[in-house]
Design a protein around this motif. Sequence first.
Motif, mmCIF file in Angstrom:
data_model
loop_
_atom_site.group_PDB
_atom_site.id
_atom_site.type_symbol
_atom_site.label_atom_id
_atom_site.label_comp_id
_atom_site.label_asym_id
_atom_site.label_seq_id
_atom_site.Cartn_x
_atom_site.Cartn_y
_atom_site.Cartn_z
ATOM 1 N N GLN A 1 7.084 0.975 6.043
ATOM 2 C CA GLN A 1 6.047 1.307 4.967
ATOM 3 C C GLN A 1 6.672 1.491 3.534
ATOM 4 O OE1 GLN A 1 3.033 4.189 6.518
ATOM 5 N NE2 GLN A 1 4.925 5.184 7.445
ATOM 6 N N ILE A 2 5.990 1.266 2.578
ATOM 7 C CA ILE A 2 6.229 1.396 1.170
ATOM 8 C C ILE A 2 6.559 2.539 0.333
ATOM 9 C CG2 ILE A 2 5.957 0.204 -1.029
ATOM 10 C CD1 ILE A 2 6.526 -1.912 1.310
ATOM 11 N N SER A 3 7.426 2.942 0.058
ATOM 12 C CA SER A 3 7.760 4.327 -0.560
ATOM 13 C C SER A 3 7.008 4.513 -1.655
ATOM 14 C CB SER A 3 9.443 4.304 -0.852
ATOM 15 O OG SER A 3 9.529 3.848 -1.974
ATOM 16 N N TYR A 4 6.660 5.768 -2.035
ATOM 17 C CA TYR A 4 5.984 6.210 -3.126
ATOM 18 C C TYR A 4 6.904 5.643 -4.414
ATOM 19 C CZ TYR A 4 2.932 9.250 -0.435
ATOM 20 O OH TYR A 4 1.976 9.747 0.284
ATOM 21 N N GLU A 5 8.191 5.802 -4.364
ATOM 22 C CA GLU A 5 8.921 5.354 -5.405
ATOM 23 C C GLU A 5 8.729 3.975 -6.019
ATOM 24 O OE1 GLU A 5 13.782 5.536 -7.260
ATOM 25 O OE2 GLU A 5 13.133 6.216 -4.931
ATOM 26 N N PHE A 6 8.711 2.979 -4.953
ATOM 27 C CA PHE A 6 8.663 1.604 -4.931
ATOM 28 C C PHE A 6 7.321 1.261 -5.712
ATOM 29 C CE2 PHE A 6 7.741 -2.893 -3.909
ATOM 30 C CZ PHE A 6 8.790 -3.444 -4.657
ATOM 31 N N MET A 7 6.181 1.802 -4.845
ATOM 32 C CA MET A 7 4.843 1.488 -5.281
ATOM 33 C C MET A 7 4.571 2.152 -6.645
ATOM 34 S SD MET A 7 2.360 -0.154 -4.004
ATOM 35 C CE MET A 7 1.037 -0.716 -4.916
ATOM 36 N N GLY A 8 5.274 3.208 -7.062
ATOM 37 C CA GLY A 8 4.952 3.807 -8.472
ATOM 38 C C GLY A 8 5.549 2.673 -9.485
ATOM 39 N N TYR B 1 -3.613 -4.246 1.990
ATOM 40 C CA TYR B 1 -3.482 -2.724 2.654
ATOM 41 C C TYR B 1 -1.930 -2.595 2.507
ATOM 42 C CZ TYR B 1 -3.693 1.828 4.716
ATOM 43 O OH TYR B 1 -3.817 3.198 4.910
ATOM 44 N N ILE B 2 -1.439 -1.557 1.659
ATOM 45 C CA ILE B 2 0.026 -1.204 1.735
ATOM 46 C C ILE B 2 0.106 0.224 2.156
ATOM 47 C CG2 ILE B 2 1.868 -0.986 0.249
ATOM 48 C CD1 ILE B 2 0.247 -2.877 -1.874
ATOM 49 N N PRO B 3 0.676 0.404 3.221
ATOM 50 C CA PRO B 3 0.755 1.601 4.116
ATOM 51 C C PRO B 3 1.988 2.385 3.311
ATOM 52 C CG PRO B 3 1.713 -0.189 5.382
ATOM 53 C CD PRO B 3 1.294 -0.701 4.340
ATOM 54 N N HIS B 4 1.939 3.706 3.116
ATOM 55 C CA HIS B 4 2.871 4.808 2.606
ATOM 56 C C HIS B 4 3.168 5.671 3.608
ATOM 57 C CE1 HIS B 4 2.073 2.490 -0.998
ATOM 58 N NE2 HIS B 4 0.863 2.851 -1.219
ATOM 59 N N TYR B 5 2.008 6.324 4.219
ATOM 60 C CA TYR B 5 2.151 7.606 4.841
ATOM 61 C C TYR B 5 1.776 7.658 6.159
ATOM 62 C CZ TYR B 5 2.755 12.875 4.805
ATOM 63 O OH TYR B 5 3.177 13.963 4.995
ATOM 64 N N HIS B 6 1.541 6.517 7.052
ATOM 65 C CA HIS B 6 1.070 6.635 8.328
ATOM 66 C C HIS B 6 2.139 7.146 9.397
ATOM 67 C CE1 HIS B 6 -2.558 4.171 8.143
ATOM 68 N NE2 HIS B 6 -2.140 3.872 6.765
ATOM 69 N N LYS B 7 1.550 7.678 10.328
ATOM 70 C CA LYS B 7 2.250 8.119 11.450
ATOM 71 C C LYS B 7 1.741 7.739 12.826
ATOM 72 C CE LYS B 7 2.627 12.570 8.810
ATOM 73 N NZ LYS B 7 2.442 14.161 9.097
ATOM 74 N N SER B 8 2.758 7.948 13.800
ATOM 75 C CA SER B 8 2.498 7.376 15.110
ATOM 76 C C SER B 8 1.566 8.192 15.775
ATOM 77 C CB SER B 8 3.699 7.215 15.943
ATOM 78 O OG SER B 8 3.214 7.169 17.453
ATOM 79 N N TYR B 9 0.158 8.045 16.099
ATOM 80 C CA TYR B 9 -0.658 8.813 16.751
ATOM 81 C C TYR B 9 -0.381 9.360 18.003
ATOM 82 C CZ TYR B 9 -2.409 4.726 19.516
ATOM 83 O OH TYR B 9 -2.592 3.729 20.504
ATOM 84 N N ILE B 10 0.940 8.807 18.597
ATOM 85 C CA ILE B 10 1.339 8.984 19.907
ATOM 86 C C ILE B 10 2.515 10.094 19.860
ATOM 87 C CG2 ILE B 10 2.386 8.220 22.099
ATOM 88 C CD1 ILE B 10 1.380 5.776 21.651
ATOM 89 N N THR B 11 3.477 9.949 18.706
ATOM 90 C CA THR B 11 4.302 11.116 18.571
ATOM 91 C C THR B 11 4.390 11.704 17.318
ATOM 92 O OG1 THR B 11 5.686 9.374 17.339
ATOM 93 C CG2 THR B 11 6.039 9.233 19.759
ATOM 94 N N VAL C 1 -7.922 -10.200 5.159
ATOM 95 C CA VAL C 1 -7.130 -9.044 4.615
ATOM 96 C C VAL C 1 -5.736 -9.219 5.216
ATOM 97 C CG1 VAL C 1 -9.130 -7.533 4.375
ATOM 98 C CG2 VAL C 1 -8.160 -7.977 6.794
ATOM 99 N N ILE C 2 -4.955 -8.490 4.594
ATOM 100 C CA ILE C 2 -3.259 -8.335 5.415
ATOM 101 C C ILE C 2 -2.804 -7.210 4.978
ATOM 102 C CG2 ILE C 2 -2.547 -9.584 3.293
ATOM 103 C CD1 ILE C 2 -0.750 -11.289 5.269
ATOM 104 N N ALA C 3 -1.918 -6.698 5.877
ATOM 105 C CA ALA C 3 -0.930 -5.308 5.410
ATOM 106 C C ALA C 3 0.336 -5.974 5.018
ATOM 107 C CB ALA C 3 -0.794 -5.002 6.706
ATOM 108 N N LEU C 4 0.771 -5.400 3.640
ATOM 109 C CA LEU C 4 1.847 -5.829 3.199
ATOM 110 C C LEU C 4 2.958 -4.641 3.501
ATOM 111 C CD1 LEU C 4 0.850 -7.200 -0.431
ATOM 112 C CD2 LEU C 4 1.388 -8.512 1.901
ATOM 113 N N ARG C 5 4.126 -4.876 4.255
ATOM 114 C CA ARG C 5 4.928 -3.679 4.687
ATOM 115 C C ARG C 5 6.490 -4.135 4.058
ATOM 116 N NH1 ARG C 5 3.001 -1.695 10.516
ATOM 117 N NH2 ARG C 5 4.128 -0.042 9.844
ATOM 118 N N GLN C 6 6.696 -4.882 3.345
ATOM 119 C CA GLN C 6 7.835 -5.339 2.876
ATOM 120 C C GLN C 6 7.832 -5.262 1.143
ATOM 121 O OE1 GLN C 6 10.502 -5.650 4.670
ATOM 122 N NE2 GLN C 6 9.267 -5.429 6.787
#
Length: 262
Positions: A129-136, A112-122, A60-65
């Motif tokens: 992250q990949i925008s909804y517009e681009f992923m659409g 895994y393509i992240p769209h809406y993750h947040k820092s659990y600290i801040t 598995v791998i995350a795609l963030r670009q």
Amino acid sequence: MRKSLLGGLDVGSTKNQDLQLLSNISKTTAPKQMRGNVTALVEQIKVNVQKFLGKYKDNVIALRQEQDVSDYIDKAIKFGFLAIDTETTGLNPLQDKVVGSCLYVPGEKAVYIPHYHKSYITGSPLNNQISYEFMGKQYQRLVDNNVKLIFHNAKFDMRMIRSNFGVRLQPYWDTMIGAKLLNNLESAALKYQYATHIKGEEKEYDFSTLFDKIDYTMVPVDTATLYAATDPLITYELYEYQVKAFKDVPRTYNLFINVEMP
């Protein structure tokens, strides 16, 4: 004047002053306590996901670009098949968000393509992250090129994708419906089906109760990748199993492919 054990309230202060100071204390300490609880949950999730799914880390791998996501969709178009799953903030397609898209092209790593993750600290949105517009636009490319899409519980993912990305996907195969038609006396849950028919094991991994305690947007992307990207991978493996199983029951297959899937 003598200070009380509350650390800041003195014997001579008024009630209003005491209440104001207590309010200030709660405002400064509560977030710290909440952050501590979230951090503890995140660490617990990390340990459990690594324990049960660490063996999949090379698959598995995350795609963030954006270019990496586009390239992966190119592979799906070339192969003609793609398994899809979504991770969301809840079950309401009209209100909840897709936190990440999970895709698998046979022969490639599951992604895994992240769209809406947040820092659990801040609590702030993460970068890269990949925008909804681009992923659409990428989801629409699948439709335009007639890629055969495989889901487990397609109705849910289709509705979430249409609501968040504005694209109407048409499933080719739904392994949940397939499972119910092949044996309606057993659970059609993805993890159960995979453990029973693919792995030949009685116990499936399930972290649902653990994730219920935390906002999924706060789960680190690397942990989410290991947990979530495996779902489309095992969905595709379950699809391959069902293709063979349906050969023994052609009338049931006809019902599945010509009635249920449309």
